[in-house]
Motif scaffolding. Structure first.
Motif, PDB file in Angstrom:
ATOM      1  N   ASP A  16     -11.899 -67.892  66.065  1.00 38.28           N
ATOM      2  CA  ASP A  16     -11.751 -67.737  64.617  1.00 38.28           C
ATOM      3  C   ASP A  16     -12.094 -66.333  64.141  1.00 38.28           C
ATOM      4  O   ASP A  16     -13.202 -65.838  64.350  1.00 38.28           O
ATOM      5  N   ASP A  21      -6.507 -66.814  63.225  1.00 41.32           N
ATOM      6  CA  ASP A  21      -6.985 -66.905  61.851  1.00 41.32           C
ATOM      7  C   ASP A  21      -6.387 -68.157  61.243  1.00 41.32           C
ATOM      8  O   ASP A  21      -5.191 -68.410  61.386  1.00 41.32           O
ATOM      9  N   HIS A  22      -7.241 -68.954  60.572  1.00 44.19           N
ATOM     10  CA  HIS A  22      -6.790 -70.231  60.003  1.00 44.19           C
ATOM     11  C   HIS A  22      -6.144 -71.105  61.079  1.00 44.19           C
ATOM     12  O   HIS A  22      -5.191 -71.838  60.812  1.00 44.19           O
ATOM     13  N   GLY A  23      -6.647 -71.018  62.308  1.00 46.76           N
ATOM     14  CA  GLY A  23      -6.170 -71.880  63.382  1.00 46.76           C
ATOM     15  C   GLY A  23      -4.899 -71.430  64.067  1.00 46.76           C
ATOM     16  O   GLY A  23      -4.392 -72.129  64.946  1.00 46.76           O
ATOM     17  N   THR A  47     -15.764 -69.589  72.289  1.00 49.10           N
ATOM     18  CA  THR A  47     -15.805 -69.946  70.884  1.00 49.10           C
ATOM     19  C   THR A  47     -17.016 -70.805  70.522  1.00 49.10           C
ATOM     20  O   THR A  47     -17.568 -71.499  71.382  1.00 49.10           O
ATOM     21  N   ARG A  49     -16.595 -73.186  68.465  1.00 49.12           N
ATOM     22  CA  ARG A  49     -16.015 -74.521  68.287  1.00 49.12           C
ATOM     23  C   ARG A  49     -16.314 -75.403  69.500  1.00 49.12           C
ATOM     24  O   ARG A  49     -16.276 -74.920  70.645  1.00 49.12           O
ATOM     25  N   THR A 143      -0.031 -69.215  57.646  1.00 48.14           N
ATOM     26  CA  THR A 143      -1.315 -69.897  57.524  1.00 48.14           C
ATOM     27  C   THR A 143      -1.153 -71.259  56.877  1.00 48.14           C
ATOM     28  O   THR A 143      -1.856 -71.614  55.942  1.00 48.14           O
ATOM     29  N   PRO A 147      -7.151 -75.897  56.750  1.00 49.79           N
ATOM     30  CA  PRO A 147      -8.435 -75.730  57.426  1.00 49.79           C
ATOM     31  C   PRO A 147      -9.337 -76.948  57.309  1.00 49.79           C
ATOM     32  O   PRO A 147     -10.159 -77.194  58.194  1.00 49.79           O
ATOM     33  N   ASP A 150      -8.214 -79.228  59.955  1.00 50.15           N
ATOM     34  CA  ASP A 150      -8.638 -78.649  61.219  1.00 50.15           C
ATOM     35  C   ASP A 150     -10.032 -79.167  61.589  1.00 50.15           C
ATOM     36  O   ASP A 150     -10.333 -79.428  62.754  1.00 50.15           O
TER      37      ASP A 150
END
Length: 287
Positions: A16, A21-23, A47, A49, A143, A147, A150
């Motif tokens: 990220d 960006d934004h997945g 990451t 995540r 994008t 999110p 996500d």
């Protein structure tokens, strides 16, 4: 002038704000990863995540392994080298404290995200305004990934999460500053600010002290017999500090966390400016 290199390197990429960006990752980043690997370099996702939140379309570029949960889980070529979780008693105590203060949080594990019933509504209320102003197109990245979805997509819900096995907690809204709650958890628990800086001290990531991305890199280094002098890391957030310090070449993303910028050897552009691809080219990783 690009700094050309013939010997294989191992590159560790935050997702990220760095690779994506934004997945979503720009095509130039996907192509850079594939080209570098064809030339014999190793490229890893590194990451904060959990694995359960890493989209398949991110991994589709092709990587030699993943470090997820900010170093809690490490996988190389299908082999799991590490899968650390909070000890059960401590995990339950953290959940009890967050529930007692009516915090909105998510427990992160490789297999799923866990939240209390109703936390999805709370997160929409808290995060909706934060994400509302994001651009729909920036000229490079589409994008259109929501999110909020996500985050909520991998969620499993329950009334009592005290027996849940997890590696990290993302807290998005706590009526009590998280720094105050930390005092009751002891030395085995750490806290870093949320990457969503607009949320302030009511938000943050609670993690196992001593677990960070550089620890994950060390596990890969030991398993593959890498030379630390050949390690490159690129990141932008507070949880990237240790890996940029550890790498032989640490690259921060322009506009990233001030502490990350302070330890970086180089600076590159954000995803909208194809920063990972530019850094690869400057280091001679693309031939």
């Amino acid at each position: 002038m690009p700094s050309q290199t013939a010997r294989p390197r191992a590159i560790f990429l935050d997702i990220d704000g760095t690779y994506a960006d934004h997945g979503l990752a720009p095509a130039a980043h996907v192509n850079a990863v594939r080209t570098a690997r064809k030339l014999g370099h190793l490229v890893f996702v590194c990451t904060g995540r959990p694995l359960s939140m890493v989209p398949t379309h991110i991994l589709d570029a092709g990587f030699d392994g993943t470090i997820t949960g900010a170093g809690a889980r490490v996988e190389v070529n299908g082999e799991i080298l590490k899968d650390a979780r909070f000890e059960p008693e401590l995990a339950a105590r953290i959940v009890e404290a967050l529930d007692a203060h009516h915090a909105a949080y998510i427990l992160e594990a490789p297999e799923a995200l866990y939240g209390r019933i109703g936390v999805d509504r709370r997160l929409r209320e808290v995060l909706g305004p934060v994400f509302a102003g994001r651009p729909q197109h920036d000229g490079v990245l589409s994008t259109d990934v929501d999110p909020l979805e996500d985050i909520l997509g991998p969620m499993q819900y329950g009334d009592d999460l005290r027996n849940t096995s997890y590696a990290k907690v993302s807290c998005f809204d706590s009526p009590v500053p998280l720094t105050h709650l930390m005092e009751s958890f002891g030395p085995n628990v750490g806290l870093i600010p949320s990457s969503l800086s607009a949320l302030g001290d009511r938000a943050g990531e609670i993690f196992m002290a001593g677990t960070h991305k550089a620890v994950g890199i060390q596990a890969v280094e030991a398993r593959l017999g890498l030379d630390r002098a050949d390690i490159i890391a690129i990141g932008d957030s507070a949880n990237d500090i240790e890996m940029l310090e550890y790498a032989a070449v640490g690259i921060a993303v322009e506009g990233g966390h001030p502490a990350v910028l302070a330890v970086a050897d180089r600076i590159t552009a954000p995803p909208a400016g194809n920063g990972v691809a530019l850094a690869f080219a400057e280091l001679g990783l693309l031939g």
